[in-house]
Structure formats: structure tokens, C-alpha cells
Design an enzyme around this catalytic site. Sequence first.
Site, PDB file in Angstrom:
ATOM      1  N   SER A 626     -88.831  45.881 -49.584  1.00  0.00           N
ATOM      2  CA  SER A 626     -88.321  45.695 -50.945  1.00  0.00           C
ATOM      3  C   SER A 626     -87.590  44.374 -51.139  1.00  0.00           C
ATOM      4  CB  SER A 626     -87.434  46.869 -51.349  1.00  0.00           C
ATOM      5  OG  SER A 626     -86.157  46.717 -50.792  1.00  0.00           O
ATOM      6  N   LYS A 669     -79.563  50.710 -56.602  1.00  0.00           N
ATOM      7  CA  LYS A 669     -79.509  49.251 -56.531  1.00  0.00           C
ATOM      8  C   LYS A 669     -78.885  48.660 -57.788  1.00  0.00           C
ATOM      9  CE  LYS A 669     -83.426  48.605 -53.404  1.00  0.00           C
ATOM     10  NZ  LYS A 669     -84.868  48.337 -53.333  1.00  0.00           N
TER      11      LYS A 669
END
Length: 725
Positions: A626, A669
Site C-alpha cells: 500500500s 489511515k
Amino acid sequence: MDEPGREDLHDIGTICKITRVEHGEGSSHVILQGLVRVRLRDLVSDKEYMIAAYEELEALSIKVDDDTQARIDVLLEEILDLAKRLSNMVDNENGDKIFDQFIGSIDNPITKIYRIAHVAPEIELADLQKMLAIESTQELLELMLAKLSHQSSIIQLRQEIADQTREDLDQQQREHVLRQQKRAIEQALGEEDGDEDIAEIKDQLRQANLPEIAQKEIDRELKRLARMSPNAADYQVARSYLELVAELPWNVVTEDTLDLEHAQSVLDEDHYGLDDIKERILESLAVLQLNPDARASILCLVGPPGVGKTSLGQSIARAMGRKFERMSLGGLHDEAELRGHRRTYIGAMPGRILQGVRRAGVRNPVLMLDEIDKLGHDFRGDPSAALMEILDPAQNKEFRDNYLNLAFDLSKVFFITTANTLEGIPRALVDRMEVLELTGYSELEKAEIARRYLIPRQKDNAGLKDGSFDIVDDALRRIIRRYTREAGVRELERTLGRIARKRARQLLQENRDQDQIHEEDLNDLLGPEKFKSDKGRENLTAGVAPGLAWTESGGDVLYVEASLTHKDDKVTITGHLGQVMQESIKAARSYIWASAEELHIDRKLIEDSGIHVHVPAGAVPKDGPSAGITMATALASAYSNKHVRDDIAMTGELTLSGLVLPVGGIREKVLAAHRTGIRHVILPKENEAELFKLPDLVREEMEVTLVDRFEDAVKVAIPDLEPES
Ligand SMILES: Nc1ncnc2c1ncn2[C@@H]1O[C@H](COP(=O)(O)OP(=O)(O)OP(=O)(O)O)[C@@H](O)[C@H]1O
Ligand SMILES: [Mg+2]
């Protein structure tokens, strides 16, 4: 002695023949045969080895032909007799044989004497030398006899001492046997409490109301116990086993409260927010209400630390009106800890599951198995396999703990497991559970939780009165931002606890009783701020790019750093990055090289320089795809020498052709970015739907750029990349 000289030698010695030399490791053995006694006259040479001149001495004789003859004969007889006895003392089985072999076989009586001197135990070297030098037969025999008698009295003394000790021991053993007999007699007379003890256990067992099969087994065990002496070590082992059996809740259950409205209000009372989780819990309870025989689903609460997994479990138990027991499985390696050790094992105990049920005292508690993602496995067996069986409704009706060794019904237990991440939990186990994900809280949610739950609780703990622990909004926000940085609220609760205790002391000492807590008071109460700025790093140098990472403890902002190095160094990667991340750096470099023109980057520079990529912040587990676009952005910035904006952060997987693929943990996040004061994020377009999982207030405050190609991301992140036209 390294360099022996004349002065180191005796005057009298023996001429010997070397019969054998044996070389061993680091040493050699020389076997000599004595030939004749000599007196040393002179050293002829001492160069390589010593050479001496000597004169042979006349051998002593046993026949002296004078008036001492009779005495010598007697002495000799005495010596031989004593030597034989000594030989028998040393080895009372083979003494005679040894004597005959070493002494008896020699003809010459004088040689016999020398040989006895040689084999007799513990005659000192000086004495031996003296014997060799003696010129009179009578003197030699007298000295020999003296030495041997001395030896024999020493050996005799030793044996007497040894016998004495043995007698002492015999005495102790005798006492032991006597005591045992005494006990047996007392028991026969009914003077011991053994019977009473057994009657008591029998009574307890009757009350426990065991299932029939178990009862049979236990009856056998009781008979065995009755036959044992209450003082035997085994008796205690058997007794504590029966005690456990009696204490287990074979038939004790609590009545469930299945009223959904009640459950809802309990859940709301204990926890703020978490609406979809509460919803799912209520659904599970509804199923139980409609069909009480249905097997309760096994809930698995997953999320970062301090988000309320454990306390939610307690709350569920309260909502259902069940007993609650919790056990941590973190770091547990040994299957036997879950299922117990066989009773034949020394110090055997039942496993944790059974102990939990015993503590709960009912057959249908809520059992919380904490930290199932931290289960280990090694040579002692795989506890997750055992867990699978425990959680399997088809098998746990007849759960068999190794220690108990009787089937115990776990099917009415409501199991709740918790984990920080599903990673590392075997797939088959995950499939068996209903997974509920708890993500971190936003700043506003934290403030709300603090107001409603944490502050009142800490106020009570510190014994503060209403109104005396009043934190104004600004101060609370500052505590959340500058004194804690976490996904959950554990640190926040601890910090509030510290303030409450300080406050209590202040109030006592200064005799005030009402005072609000403002931002200015925090330094006094908590010391300097732990997190200086709300923001991430400012004014990034070229080559640094802010990325978003997901970890077990929630989301985090991390900075990827890239810097050009010498051409020969090629690609250097540091910061303990995992395999996948290392590969995504290489893929990013290849992509940038291929698209150099579009990105306005000098391709020659890429070819002519090495690159070093580093990701600081050791605590963040750094693997997974990611960070792809973050890596590529850092590289683009390093090659172009243009800096990345410091008010954004990004996440997304990058393919070799420049596509941006969706990634996990979006809510965590984005919350992390928000927590760090970053208000602009770049996310993969395909993750758009997950933005709805964000709290409204966070979503409103965030600017989100959704991208499906890397060029779109890098244009936003490095505004100066495109030359002004
Ligand atoms: N939504 C919430 N409403 C009220 N209190 C909460 C909420 N979330 C967490 N808390 C409180 O935060 C504290 C920490 O929660 P808890 O111990 O349950 O965390 P956890 O998720 O089990 O963490 P860990 O993974 O470290 O075990 C508890 O006192 C709990 O009551
Ligand atoms: Mg917990």
C-alpha cells in the site's frame, strides 16, 4: 623439573630396563623393569641427557647367619601376613588373589619386600627412597613393618567411620518404617480423619449433580481414594482432582435476559458510538431469543488497542445477564495450557478454558478469549488447532480436557474472541467466527467518549465531587491532540486519571473546591506536551514523501525518504522493509524510468545515479503493497529535485504500468492523517466507497483526491513537477 642437575638426584637408585613405551595424547608412559641397586658416583655428561658412572650395590640377603636371624625370620613372616590382610581390607572379595598374583609369585624375599613397598597403598615417595637406600636387612624389614601397620590402622579407622554412618542411616530407616506402621494402626483404629475427608468430598460431588457417565468414573476414583493413605502424596493429587470435579458447574446455568430493548440500552449505556457493531450484536441476540437451542455465534472483535473490545465483551455479558470471564491467550504456545495436562504429569492442571468455566461457576458464561492473534505455536503443539475444536459447536458439546478426562459440555458458552488484527489467525479459525471490526476513533468521538465515560469514571476514582473536575472543551481537545496519539482511548483515559489525581491533591492542599481546568493549566498538571505540533513534518526536502500506513495499533503517517547516490550503489533500501515493500520500490523506479518524459524527469539522471530509499520510524511494521504510490512520489521528488507538499498524505498500490490499486485500512489511515493535522489525502479511486465509514465531521474536514493513475497523484503531490508553460 625442566633442567635437573646432580643436586636433584638421590645417591642410591636402580638400574632399569625400559620394557615398553606408550605414547598417549600429550603424555607418554614408560614401563621400567628394575634390575639392580646402584650408587651414583659421577655425572659423566649432562648434554642431551645425563650419563652417570655408578657402582653396583650388593643385594641384601635374608640370610644373615648371626643372632639377628631369628628376628628377621619373624619380621618377614609378620610383613607377609600383614600385607595379605591389607590386601583383603582393600578388596575383601579378591584380596587373596591379588596378593598371590603380585607378591606370592615372587621367589626372592627381598624382592617381595620391595614389591610390597611398591604396591602398598599410600607409602610416601620419601619413605620408598629410604627403603631402597637401606643397607641392613633388619632395618629394611622393621621400617616396612612400621609402614604397613600404620597403613592398616588407617584403613581400619576409615572402615569404622563408614560403618558408623551406615548404622545411623539404618536407624533412620527403621524409624520411618515404624512410623508408617504406627499410622496404619491408627487408621485401623479409626483415629485418622481420612474417612471424614472422603465423606466430605462425596457430599460435594453429590451436590454437583454429575452426568451419569461422569458419575461412574468418579465413583471409581472415590474407591481408589479410600484405599490410599491420606498421607501419601498421591492422595492429595487424587483429592484435588475430585475437588475440581465437584466445583465444575455441570448443571448450573443462569437465565438469559433476551429482551432486545434492554440489551440495546445496556450497550448504549456502556459505549458511545459503535452503532454498526451494536447492531450486529443485537442481531446475534435476536437469533438466540427466537431459537434458544440455536448455537450462539462466536463473535470476534478486531481492532487497535483501547477501542473498547474487552469492555464491549463485558457489556454484552451484562446485556444478556450472563457471567463474564476473560482470559488472555497472548503468548500461549502450549496446547496443554488450553486443554490441560494429563493427570499423570507432575503438577498437572486443567487448561485455561476449564479454569475459566470453573471461575464463572456456570455452564453458560460469556467467555472472552483475548488476543487470539498472539497465539504462538511450536513443538509443543498448535494451540490454534485446539482452539478450533473448542470453538466448534459440533465438537464442544463433549469437550475433553486432558486433566479432567471427562466430557464437559461447552456448547452453551458464549464465546467472544478479540484480536488486534486478523493477520496470523488461521483462515479456518476466522471462518468459524463472526468478525466485527472496531476501528479507531476520531478526535470528536474521543472527546465525546471522554465527556460521557472517561471523565466521570476518573472523577469517581479520585473521589472528586461534581463540578470539581470540569475540563473545558479547548483543554480536552488539547489533551487529545498534544498529550496522546492513539487510535483508541486508553492513553486518554490514563491521562485524565493523572489529572484527576493531581486535581484531588491540589484541592486538598489549597482548599479550593470549584475550578475549571483550562488549556493553561495543562502544563502544570501533565508536564510539557508530548506531541509538539498538530502537524506532520513541515517543509519537506526533495525526496521525502508522506504516506499512510495501517498497523495493529491503528493508522499512522510515515515518511518515505529517497536520495540519489553514486551510480555503482544501484538501489539501497534501509529501514527493515519487508519483501513486498522492497519490490514495490523497484517497480516504482522502473515505472518512473519508463515514464520519465511524461513526468518531466531526466531519464539520464535515473540511469546515471544510484538511489537510497529509507523509511524511518521503527515501530511501524513495514510491509505490504500500500505504500506503492508514496515510494514512487519520493523517487519522483528525488530525481526531479522538487519537494512534495507537506500538507498531504497518500496511500495506494502501484502497478508497473502506473495504475493505482485499492488498499485496506482506509478509515484508520484517514483518521491518522486527521489526527496528525493533515487535511488532504490522496487515495485510490476504488476505495471511494469506504469514505462513508468515516465520521461525518472528519469527512467534512478532509479534502480527498481520488486517483486511478499515478500521474494524477504526483501532479497534486509535487505541484512544481510540471514546468510552467
Ligand atoms: N466507545 C466507547 N465508549 C466508552 N468507553 C469506551 C469506548 N471505547 C473504549 N472505551 C473505554 O476505553 C478503555 C479501553 O478499552 P478496552 O480495554 O476495552 O480496549 P481493548 O480494545 O480491549 O484494547 P486492547 O486491544 O488493548 O485489549 C475502557 O475503559 C473502555 O471502557
Ligand atoms: Mg482488551
